[in-house]
Design a protein around this motif. Structure first.
Motif, PDB file in Angstrom:
ATOM      1  N   TYR A  42       0.849  -1.193   0.000  1.00 25.32           N
ATOM      2  CA  TYR A  42       0.000   0.000   0.000  1.00 25.32           C
ATOM      3  C   TYR A  42       0.882   1.240   0.000  1.00 25.32           C
ATOM      4  CZ  TYR A  42      -3.476  -3.289   1.937  1.00 25.32           C
ATOM      5  OH  TYR A  42      -4.299  -4.360   2.162  1.00 25.32           O
ATOM      6  N   TRP A  43       0.288   2.350  -0.407  1.00 24.91           N
ATOM      7  CA  TRP A  43       0.881   3.648  -0.111  1.00 24.91           C
ATOM      8  C   TRP A  43      -0.215   4.660   0.128  1.00 24.91           C
ATOM      9  CZ3 TRP A  43       3.719   4.023  -5.449  1.00 24.91           C
ATOM     10  CH2 TRP A  43       2.841   4.441  -6.445  1.00 24.91           C
ATOM     11  N   PRO A 101      -1.816   7.837  -1.072  1.00 29.21           N
ATOM     12  CA  PRO A 101      -1.804   8.587  -2.331  1.00 29.21           C
ATOM     13  C   PRO A 101      -1.597  10.084  -2.086  1.00 29.21           C
ATOM     14  CG  PRO A 101      -4.046   7.955  -1.765  1.00 29.21           C
ATOM     15  CD  PRO A 101      -3.152   7.283  -0.763  1.00 29.21           C
ATOM     16  N   TRP A 155       1.361  11.655  -2.825  1.00 31.83           N
ATOM     17  CA  TRP A 155       2.762  11.998  -2.599  1.00 31.83           C
ATOM     18  C   TRP A 155       3.344  12.820  -3.745  1.00 31.83           C
ATOM     19  CZ3 TRP A 155       5.928  10.160  -6.380  1.00 31.83           C
ATOM     20  CH2 TRP A 155       5.496   9.040  -7.105  1.00 31.83           C
ATOM     21  N   SER A 172       4.748  10.129   1.789  1.00 31.84           N
ATOM     22  CA  SER A 172       3.820   9.000   1.805  1.00 31.84           C
ATOM     23  C   SER A 172       4.328   7.945   2.773  1.00 31.84           C
ATOM     24  CB  SER A 172       3.688   8.380   0.406  1.00 31.84           C
ATOM     25  OG  SER A 172       2.777   7.287   0.419  1.00 31.84           O
ATOM     26  N   GLU A 216      -4.075   3.302  -0.383  1.00 37.02           N
ATOM     27  CA  GLU A 216      -4.327   2.733  -1.718  1.00 37.02           C
ATOM     28  C   GLU A 216      -3.454   1.496  -1.888  1.00 37.02           C
ATOM     29  OE1 GLU A 216      -4.785   5.166  -5.577  1.00 37.02           O
ATOM     30  OE2 GLU A 216      -2.644   4.708  -5.487  1.00 37.02           O
ATOM     31  N   VAL A 224      -1.247  -1.038  -3.908  1.00 29.30           N
ATOM     32  CA  VAL A 224      -0.414  -0.905  -5.099  1.00 29.30           C
ATOM     33  C   VAL A 224       0.336  -2.207  -5.326  1.00 29.30           C
ATOM     34  CG1 VAL A 224      -0.154   1.584  -4.828  1.00 29.30           C
ATOM     35  CG2 VAL A 224       1.502   0.054  -3.732  1.00 29.30           C
TER      36      VAL A 224
END
Length: 494
Positions: free
Chosen positions: A37-38, A40, A42, A48, A103, A105
């Protein structure tokens, strides 16, 4: 059992238990990547949190959280967890999502963002945060084997340092001046709202770790009885099969059929004798951190015995299961590895369903390992899941436990903060609205580890909501063949 792999060790060579740091260095990269995940946004704000996980054979999670500053600093902070339950992991992700939005990823996206930010930061003389050294083992090595994804770093093509109001970033300013020279980078001293939010989230994670370390474990003081020095069984083929080095991960089908053709109490008696013999033979060696990994010393008898007892459902096996639960946590790690929470409470349930008094007596015995003690809680939840008509009985057992913890918990007498946290998690699982006053009284001691189920307000709110079990399958007993199949799959992945 699940932790022993080497068959080629020389006789007498010592086996040491793996510290979390050593596990990360030697084992983490052998596990399959799971979810990433990150946070969003950034691209616009330069900051992030990136979460990368790997799945352990038990279903637990290796999780690392990297605070990535794409404008300048690279990996600014890192936190790692080498053996999180999926329940705790989902709680962590929910917290991040509520605070900032999150989110999912691909691994390649996460990998490239992290290592790209590190490379950009190093151009300015800035190295990753100290904790990255261990956390980085959740990542693949940064080689051409990982698909390259190019991201933009810095702001307007230059390093852009944000120095927050607490001035913790000032050392980076001096590094940039020394490496890049005055006028070749940009900086601002302020407290951007988004940056502050991300910083606060990372701070919350460290507070979580701090809270967990605030609660001392109950000292282990159990005095071992005299265990049998020789193995005596009625059916020798059972002992031969479960102790064979050729059967570590599964018993042959013909042996299983032969075992189940015998009276359940006879088999349970033999398995109990095997367990007590193996406990006596290995417990002190394990406590000292050494274990000869050769011949009869390397067998799956404890694992097989628990799996078989869970199927037999004979009360004859209860004493041996409880004696296993009186050992140190290292004993369960050695013989059962990551599978300990999957196999202990089903065996306890199957053997102890008609002898709850003996189980409750064990629960109050001081000086035992908290991790193994909490298997009783799972067993009680299992009773309620499979026998809802016994809810009142289990609620009253929990009530007695909670009332006693008000005085015992502050002095770690038969319980500690970690165990108390798992008590609250179990009560959340069963939506124990009947026990809210007792729950609040235990929290009032300020001795409950709130990283496990949350603080008092969160636990009470969850119980009132009637959310109930997140994973009800944990409280069912699979078929023996299904369990052996899973054991074989997981051993192949390690």
């Amino acid at each position: 059992m699940a932790s022993k792999k080497s068959k080629g060790k020389k006789k007498g060579q010592q086996q040491t238990f793996m510290s979390p740091e050593r596990f990360m260095r030697e084992k983490a990269r052998t596990l399959p990547i799971w979810r990433c995940y990150w946070i969003p946004g950034w691209e616009e704000n330069g900051m992030s949190q990136v979460v990368v996980t790997r799945m352990r054979p038990s279903g637990n999670v290796v999780a690392c959280v990297f605070l990535v500053d794409t404008y300048c600093i690279g990996v600014k902070d890192a936190a790692w967890y080498y053996n999180m339950t999926q329940y705790d992991f989902e709680f962590l992700i929910d917290c991040l999502d509520r605070e900032q939005g999150i989110e999912e990823v691909t691994y390649e996206q996460a990998h490239n963002l992290i290592y790209g930010a590190i490379s950009f930061a190093e151009e300015g003389g800035i190295a990753p945060a100290k904790d990255f050294e261990i956390a980085s083992y959740v990542l693949e090595e940064d080689t051409d084997d990982v698909e390259l994804i190019e991201y933009e770093y810095g702001k307007n093509g230059r390093h852009f340092l944000v120095v927050n109001s607490d001035r913790r970033e000032m050392p980076y300013l001096y590094m940039l001046k020394k490496t890049l020279g005055e006028g070749n980078f940009d900086y601002v001293i302020e407290q951007d709202a988004k940056t502050m939010m991300v910083e606060n989230a990372m701070s919350n994670m460290y507070e979580w770790q701090k809270e967990s370390s605030r609660h001392p474990a109950e000292p282990y003081t159990y005095e071992y009885p005299e265990y049998p020095l020789t193995l005596t069984v009625k059916h020798q083929f059972i002992a031969d099969a479960v102790r064979s080095v050729d059967n570590i991960y599964s018993l042959p089908d013909d042996v299983i059929e032969r075992i189940f053709s015998l009276p359940a109490d006879e088999v349970a008696s033999d398995l109990s004798n095997i367990m007590l013999y193996e406990i006596g033979r290995t417990c002190q060696l394990i406590n000292c951190g050494i274990m000869d990994d050769e011949d009869e010393n390397d067998n799956g008898s404890i694992m097989h015995s628990l799996l078989l007892l869970a199927q037999l459902r004979s009360g004859v096996g209860l004493d041996a299961v409880l004696e296993l639960m009186r050992q140190r946590g290292e004993f369960a790690d050695y013989h059962l590895g990551d599978f300990a929470p999957e196999v202990i409470h089903p065996a306890l349930y199957a053997c102890g369903l008609d002898n709850m008094a003996a189980i409750e007596e064990y629960l109050y015995q001081p000086g035992l390992d908290s991790y193994l003690r909490q298997q009783v809680l799972d067993m009680w939840v299992m009773v309620m899941v499979n026998h809802p008509e016994r809810r009142g009985e289990i609620i009253e057992a929990f009530r007695r436990l909670l009332n006693s913890m008000v005085t015992r918990l502050p002095v770690t007498d038969g319980c500690d903060g970690n165990f108390a946290g798992f008590v609250m998690a179990a009560l959340d699982d069963i939506s124990a609205v009947e026990l809210l006053p007792e729950i609040e009284a235990v929290f009032a001691t300020d001795c409950v580890d709130t990283t496990i189920a949350g603080d008092c307000a969160a636990v009470v709110a969850n119980i009132r909501s009637g959310r109930g079990l997140i994973n009800p399958e944990k409280f069912r007993i699979p078929t023996l063949r299904a369990q052996y199949a899973r054991l074989m799959r997981c051993s192949a992945q390690e």
